[in-house]
Design an enzyme around this catalytic site. Structure first.
Site, PDB file in Angstrom:
ATOM      1  N   HIS A 147      12.631  -2.750  -1.216  1.00 49.95           N
ATOM      2  CA  HIS A 147      11.807  -2.256  -2.327  1.00 49.95           C
ATOM      3  C   HIS A 147      12.597  -1.198  -3.101  1.00 49.95           C
ATOM      4  O   HIS A 147      13.355  -0.428  -2.511  1.00 49.95           O
ATOM      5  CB  HIS A 147      10.499  -1.673  -1.779  1.00 49.95           C
ATOM      6  CG  HIS A 147       9.494  -1.399  -2.850  1.00 49.95           C
ATOM      7  ND1 HIS A 147       9.557  -0.271  -3.644  1.00 49.95           N
ATOM      8  CD2 HIS A 147       8.431  -2.116  -3.292  1.00 49.95           C
ATOM      9  CE1 HIS A 147       8.557  -0.309  -4.514  1.00 49.95           C
ATOM     10  NE2 HIS A 147       7.856  -1.416  -4.322  1.00 49.95           N
ATOM     11  N   GLU A 171      11.811   1.570  -4.232  1.00 50.88           N
ATOM     12  CA  GLU A 171      11.614   2.952  -3.767  1.00 50.88           C
ATOM     13  C   GLU A 171      12.498   3.238  -2.554  1.00 50.88           C
ATOM     14  O   GLU A 171      12.983   4.352  -2.368  1.00 50.88           O
ATOM     15  CB  GLU A 171      10.129   3.191  -3.460  1.00 50.88           C
ATOM     16  CG  GLU A 171       9.323   3.298  -4.756  1.00 50.88           C
ATOM     17  CD  GLU A 171       7.884   2.848  -4.659  1.00 50.88           C
ATOM     18  OE1 GLU A 171       7.351   2.715  -3.540  1.00 50.88           O
ATOM     19  OE2 GLU A 171       7.279   2.621  -5.732  1.00 50.88           O
ATOM     20  N   GLY A 197       1.222  -3.052  -6.297  1.00 54.00           N
ATOM     21  CA  GLY A 197       1.149  -1.724  -5.694  1.00 54.00           C
ATOM     22  C   GLY A 197      -0.224  -1.113  -5.937  1.00 54.00           C
ATOM     23  O   GLY A 197      -1.191  -1.393  -5.235  1.00 54.00           O
ATOM     24  N   GLY A 198      -0.321  -0.278  -6.972  1.00 48.90           N
ATOM     25  CA  GLY A 198      -1.534   0.500  -7.257  1.00 48.90           C
ATOM     26  C   GLY A 198      -2.829  -0.300  -7.202  1.00 48.90           C
ATOM     27  O   GLY A 198      -3.803   0.131  -6.574  1.00 48.90           O
ATOM     28  N   TRP A 253       0.808  -1.220   0.000  1.00 44.35           N
ATOM     29  CA  TRP A 253       0.000   0.000   0.000  1.00 44.35           C
ATOM     30  C   TRP A 253       0.840   1.268   0.000  1.00 44.35           C
ATOM     31  O   TRP A 253       0.292   2.374  -0.025  1.00 44.35           O
ATOM     32  CB  TRP A 253      -0.956   0.008   1.201  1.00 44.35           C
ATOM     33  CG  TRP A 253      -2.001  -1.064   1.160  1.00 44.35           C
ATOM     34  CD1 TRP A 253      -2.207  -1.988   0.152  1.00 44.35           C
ATOM     35  CD2 TRP A 253      -2.993  -1.347   2.153  1.00 44.35           C
ATOM     36  NE1 TRP A 253      -3.249  -2.805   0.457  1.00 44.35           N
ATOM     37  CE2 TRP A 253      -3.762  -2.444   1.680  1.00 44.35           C
ATOM     38  CE3 TRP A 253      -3.314  -0.779   3.386  1.00 44.35           C
ATOM     39  CZ2 TRP A 253      -4.826  -2.970   2.416  1.00 44.35           C
ATOM     40  CZ3 TRP A 253      -4.362  -1.305   4.121  1.00 44.35           C
ATOM     41  CH2 TRP A 253      -5.112  -2.383   3.638  1.00 44.35           C
ATOM     42  N   LYS A 254       2.139   1.126   0.077  1.00 45.46           N
ATOM     43  CA  LYS A 254       3.060   2.279   0.054  1.00 45.46           C
ATOM     44  C   LYS A 254       2.570   3.358   1.037  1.00 45.46           C
ATOM     45  O   LYS A 254       2.013   3.036   2.074  1.00 45.46           O
ATOM     46  CB  LYS A 254       3.184   2.835  -1.359  1.00 45.46           C
ATOM     47  CG  LYS A 254       3.450   1.762  -2.405  1.00 45.46           C
ATOM     48  CD  LYS A 254       3.879   2.344  -3.712  1.00 45.46           C
ATOM     49  CE  LYS A 254       3.935   1.244  -4.758  1.00 45.46           C
ATOM     50  NZ  LYS A 254       4.804   1.519  -5.851  1.00 45.46           N
TER      51      LYS A 254
END
Ligand code: PEP
Length: 251
Positions: free
Chosen positions: A95, A97, A234-235, A10-11
Site C-alpha cells: 500500500h 502508505e 479506504g474511508g 480499514w487502515k
C-alpha cells in the site's frame, strides 16, 4: 468472467469492539449480494475476532500487511501463515502508505507477495504514482517498475492468487478520484504489461482494482470500464451503509 472484488481497507481505525460492530451491521446489508467478492481488512489485533464474526457469511478477511519469513527472531512482524491461521484469505501488500511511511520497496513487496502465495493467501498488490510523477508524465514508467519489481519471478499459475490494486497516490483519502478514463487507461496498461511479461492467460484472468476516494456515487462509472474489476476502498469502507452501497454497485 472475472468476479469483481470490493475490498475495504480499514487502515489504523477501529478497536476490536468497533470492528465487530461494523461487520455485524455489514453482514445483513450484503447478504444478498451475489457475484462479488467482498473483503474487509481490519487491524491485526481484530483479525481473529472478526474472522469468528464473519464465519458463514459472504465476507472474506484480509490483513493490511505481512512479513516474508514464516517465523523467527523478527520482533513485531506477522507471518503470512499466521494470518491464514487467524482466518485471513487475503493480504494487502505494498500500500502506498507503507511505501511512504514504512520504507516498503518493490523488493520487499516481491518477498511478501511470494511468501503470501506460498502460505495460501491471495496477495492484493498495490501500485500507483504520486501527483508529481503523473505531472511529469511518468505514470506508466512508475507502474511498470512497481509491477515488475513486485511480481518478479512469479510463475504464470501464481496469478490466480494475485489481485492488483491501482491506487494513484494523489487520489487516496483526498476526495479526488481519477476519472474513469484515467483509471481505465492505467488498468489497460497493467493488463497489457502482465500479458507481455507473464502470460496472456494470467492477464486475462487478473482482477485489477481501482483505489482512491471510491464512494457509492462514483463506483458505478468506474465499474463500467472494461479493465476495472473492483475497488480497494479506504474511508468509505469504515461505514457499513456506504461500503454496502459500493458492493451493491450493480443493483
Ligand atoms: C486506500 O486506503 O487504499 C484508499 C483508496 O483510501 P480512500 O478510499 O480513502 O481514498
Amino acid at each position: 468472467m472475472r468476479t469483481p472484488v470490493i475490498a475495504g481497507n480499514w487502515k489504523l481505525f477501529k478497536t476490536i469492539g468497533e470492528a465487530i460492530g461494523l461487520v455485524k451491521d455489514l453482514k445483513p446489508l450484503v447478504a444478498g449480494t451475489k457475484g462479488v467478492e467482498i473483503i474487509v481488512a481490519p487491524v491485526f489485533t481484530a483479525l481473529g475476532r472478526v474472522a469468528d464474526e464473519l464465519a458463514g457469511s459472504n465476507i472474506l478477511l484480509a490483513a493490511q500487511d505481512c512479513y516474508w519469513e514464516e517465523e523467527g527472531a523478527f520482533t513485531g512482524e506477522v507471518a503470512p501463515g499466521m494470518l491464514k491461521d487467524a482466518g485471513c484469505s487475503h493480504v494487502i501488500i505494498g500500500h502506498s502508505e507503507r511505501r511512504q511511511y514504512f520504507g516498503e520497496t518493490d523488493v520487499t513487496v516481491n518477498k511478501k507477495v511470494k511468501a503470501a502465495i506460498n502460505a495460501g493467501l491471495t496477495a492484493i498488490v498495490c501500485v500507483g504514482e504520486t501527483l508529481a510523477e503523473r505531472e511529469a508524465d511518468k505514470t506508466f514508467a512508475i507502474i511498470e517498475t512497481q509491477l515488475w519489481g513486485g511480481l518478479e519471478g512469479l510463475a504464470p499459475e501464481a496469478f490466480s492468487k494475485v489481485v492488483v490494486a491501482y491506487e494513484p497516490v494523489w487520489a487516496i483519502g483526498t476526495g479526488k478520484t481519477a476519472s474513469d478514463t484515467q483509471a481505465q487507461e492505467v488498468h489497460a496498461f497493467i493488463r497489457s504489461l502482465i500479458a507481455r511479461c507473464f502470460s496472456q492467460e494470467s492477464a486475462a484472468g487478473l482482477r485489477i482494482l481501482y483505489g482512491g476516494s471510491v464512494k457509492p456515487d462514483n463506483i458505478k462509472e468506474l465499474m463500467a470500464q472494461p479493465d476495472i474489476d473492483g475497488a480497494l476502498v479506504g474511508g468509505a469502507s469504515l461505514n457499513s451503509a456506504s461500503f454496502a452501497a459500493i458492493t451493491n454497485f450493480a443493483g
